[in-house]
Enzyme design. Structure first.
Site, mmCIF file in Angstrom:
data_model
loop_
_atom_site.group_PDB
_atom_site.id
_atom_site.type_symbol
_atom_site.label_atom_id
_atom_site.label_comp_id
_atom_site.label_asym_id
_atom_site.label_seq_id
_atom_site.Cartn_x
_atom_site.Cartn_y
_atom_site.Cartn_z
ATOM 1 N N LYS A 1 3.784 -13.551 7.684
ATOM 2 C CA LYS A 1 3.231 -13.554 6.319
ATOM 3 C C LYS A 1 3.838 -12.339 5.625
ATOM 4 C CE LYS A 1 0.581 -12.138 3.613
ATOM 5 N NZ LYS A 1 1.066 -11.457 2.376
ATOM 6 N N GLU B 1 0.192 -0.580 12.325
ATOM 7 C CA GLU B 1 1.053 0.518 11.879
ATOM 8 C C GLU B 1 0.591 0.866 10.480
ATOM 9 O OE1 GLU B 1 3.422 1.933 13.703
ATOM 10 O OE2 GLU B 1 3.182 0.555 15.376
ATOM 11 N N CYS C 1 5.767 5.237 5.105
ATOM 12 C CA CYS C 1 4.489 5.546 5.770
ATOM 13 C C CYS C 1 4.510 6.922 6.417
ATOM 14 C CB CYS C 1 4.157 4.471 6.795
ATOM 15 S SG CYS C 1 5.484 4.126 7.943
ATOM 16 N N GLU D 1 -3.120 9.018 1.063
ATOM 17 C CA GLU D 1 -1.745 8.529 1.024
ATOM 18 C C GLU D 1 -1.428 8.063 -0.395
ATOM 19 O OE1 GLU D 1 -0.636 4.830 3.200
ATOM 20 O OE2 GLU D 1 1.030 6.053 3.891
#
Ligand code: NAI
Ligand code: MG
Length: 482
Positions: free
Chosen positions: A176, A251, A285, A385
């Site tokens: 996906k 992750e 990330c 973040e």
């Protein structure tokens, strides 16, 4: 006319059954470049059934030899290299990353196929003789039907690092892709078909997380979900996967410390630290967004970062001289701009921080690379973040203090340490609670090196040997010999 993309299910190209589509944008201009199926549970079910059948009937594993599976992945590597120019252009158009970076991602994709193609023939179990009368074996078997739910910052890479490992292990796989950037992920079925992958092993469905991603996580017929994306969605996946005790690898993001000691090579450390925040528009990330600088170098560092940010060339990412493209979406641009506004009330804005005024950039989702100085480690911009080109610089005086501050965050993905003192480098690396530590460098992610987070940055690993292991079950087989 924008391309009308389709899902790839059981070897066929299909629309969503309800016909619904969503728009895919070029982030450099805001133009619609394609439409893609908005898949729902009933579409996802078709893919799951095919992947399940293919796995359970053994047409893929153990119906093919390890050597054949390896060969298919090596073929895919060659095809990706043959098509690299076209795939790189497509990745740039869809994600906004500069063309040079996109081409380097595509080379990484080719290498991932090559690397895991090699692993297919090297998955081995164990044997132990307990006595003359008894022994056991440990077999490694594929987990079964695996699903990948992936993000937009490295669209083709994030998908490939999951599915190449899954295929080496013998799993079937449903992808996906991110709704923002589905283009290159929909090239993967063509590449793998040409490489010789049998029908039913691989499926790709586009759509939104809640409607196309969630059914994969909820399904009892899916054995494993490999996810990369936000921490919030990682938690949803873990919760929803609990109902079927799904194997999950997550992750997630980070707020990684980048520590510059006074005995570092200043030019190298400043340049590296800036790249560690600004590469890929800051959409990384593992970006080292909390930049801790020891007091003697602090003012020089701020000047170097501000200068670096001002020199970065923003522009059309297809232009080879562009160093920073737009962010992936309007939503992400607004998010990051929102953090910059928050930062103005929390710290000293040292450089940039406004919306680009260049008329060639106003249609796209650009954000200026921004440097905040004198940031408190507990400020919002140092805690959350941001996923954009925003650096928070924090001064420090003592090693103990910087280690404590570095660890004082819920994330634990990566860290960088800059010093010429090897003992200090190693001791700091030991003390930091993060899954990846770079010494005198930042951001290299070799395919051979396991990648995974501590704390709320994730569970499990991708890349390296661990990347395959996380798609394998262990079966202990005991033999009575009397
Ligand atoms: P996201 O985590 O919502 O999306 C990642 C993937 O998960 C996409 O394919 C999405 O469709 C899917 N997804 C979303 N909700 C889901 C659900 N309930 N069930 C199953 N799948 C679901 O990330 P988004 O919204 O694109 O970005 C928001 C923030 O996430 C960014 O600002 C950044 O901070 C972080 N992020 C981190 C990434 C990383 O590499 N760790 C990558 C992308 C975003
Ligand atoms: Mg989201």
């Amino acid at each position: 006319m924008a391309d009308a993309l389709q899902n790839y299910i059981d070897g066929k190209w299909l629309d969503a059954q309800d016909g619904e589509r969503f728009d895919v944008f070029n982030p450099a201009t805001g133009e619609v470049i394609a439409t893609a199926p908005s898949s729902k549970a009933s579409d996802v079910e078709l893919a799951i059934d095919s992947a399940r059948r293919t796995f359970d009937e053994g047409g893929w594993w153990p119906g093919t030899t390890a050597r054949e599976r390896g060969r298919i992945l090596l073929n895919a590597a060659d095809i990706v290299r043959r098509e690299s120019e076209r795939l790189g252009q497509m990745e740039t158009l869809d994600s906004g990353k500069p063309i040079g970076d996109a081409l380097s991602d595509i080379e990484d994709v080719a290498y991932m196929f090559e690397y895991y193609g090699g692993w297919a023939t090297k998955i081995e179990g164990d044997v132990q003789h307990l006595s003359r009368d008894a022994m056991f074996m440990v077999w490694k078997e594929p987990m079964g039907v695996a699903a990948g739910i992936t993000p937009w910052n490295y669209p083709m890479m994030m998908a490939t690092q999951k599915l190449a490992a899954a295929f080496a292990a013998g799993c079937t796989f449903i992808l996906k892709p991110p709704e923002q950037t589905p283009l290159t992920c929909l090239e993967l079925p063509k590449i793998l078909e040409e490489a010789g992958l049998p029908t039913g092993v691989f499926h790709v469905l586009t759509g939104f997380g809640e409607t196309a991603g969630a059914p994969l996580v909820a399904s009892p017929k899916v054995d494993k979900v490999a996810f990369t994306g936000s921490r919030e969605v990682g938690k949803i996946i873990m919760r929803s996967g609990a109902d079927t005790l799904k194997r999950v690898t997550l992750e997630l993001g980070g707020k990684s410390p980048n520590i510059v000691f006074a005995d570092a090579d200043p030019a190298e450390a400043f340049e590296g630290s800036a790249n560690g925040v600004f590469w890929n528009q800051g959409e990384i990330c593992s970006a080292g967004t909390r930049v801790f600088v020891e007091k003697p170098l602090y003012e020089d560092a701020i000047n170097a970062f501000v200068d670096h940010a001002a020199r970065i060339v923003l522009g059309d990412p297809v232009d080879g001289s562009t160093e920073m493209g737009p962010l992936v979406s309007k939503e992400q641009q607004d998010r990051v701009q929102g953090y910059i506004e928050t930062g103005k009330g929390e710290a000293r804005l040292a450089g940039q921080g406004s919306r680009p005024q260049d008329p060639r950039l106003v249609g796209g989702y650009f954000v200026e690379p921004t440097v905040f100085a004198d940031v408190d480690n507990h400020a919002t911009i140092a805690r959350e973040e941001i996923f954009g080109p925003v650096m928070s610089v924090i001064p420090f005086s003592k090693v103990e203090d910087v280690v404590a501050m570095a660890n004082d965050n819920e994330y634990g993905l990566a860290a960088a340490v800059w010093t010429r003192d090897i003992k200090k480098a190693m001791r700091t690396a030991q003390a930091i609670r993060a899954g990846i530590v770079w010494i005198n460098d930042t951001q290299p992610a070799p395919t051979e090196m396991p990648w995974g987070g501590y704390k709320q940055s994730g569970i499990g690993h991708e890349l390296g040997k661990d990347g395959v292991e996380d798609f394998l079950e262990r079966k202990s087989v005991y033999l009575n010999l009397v």
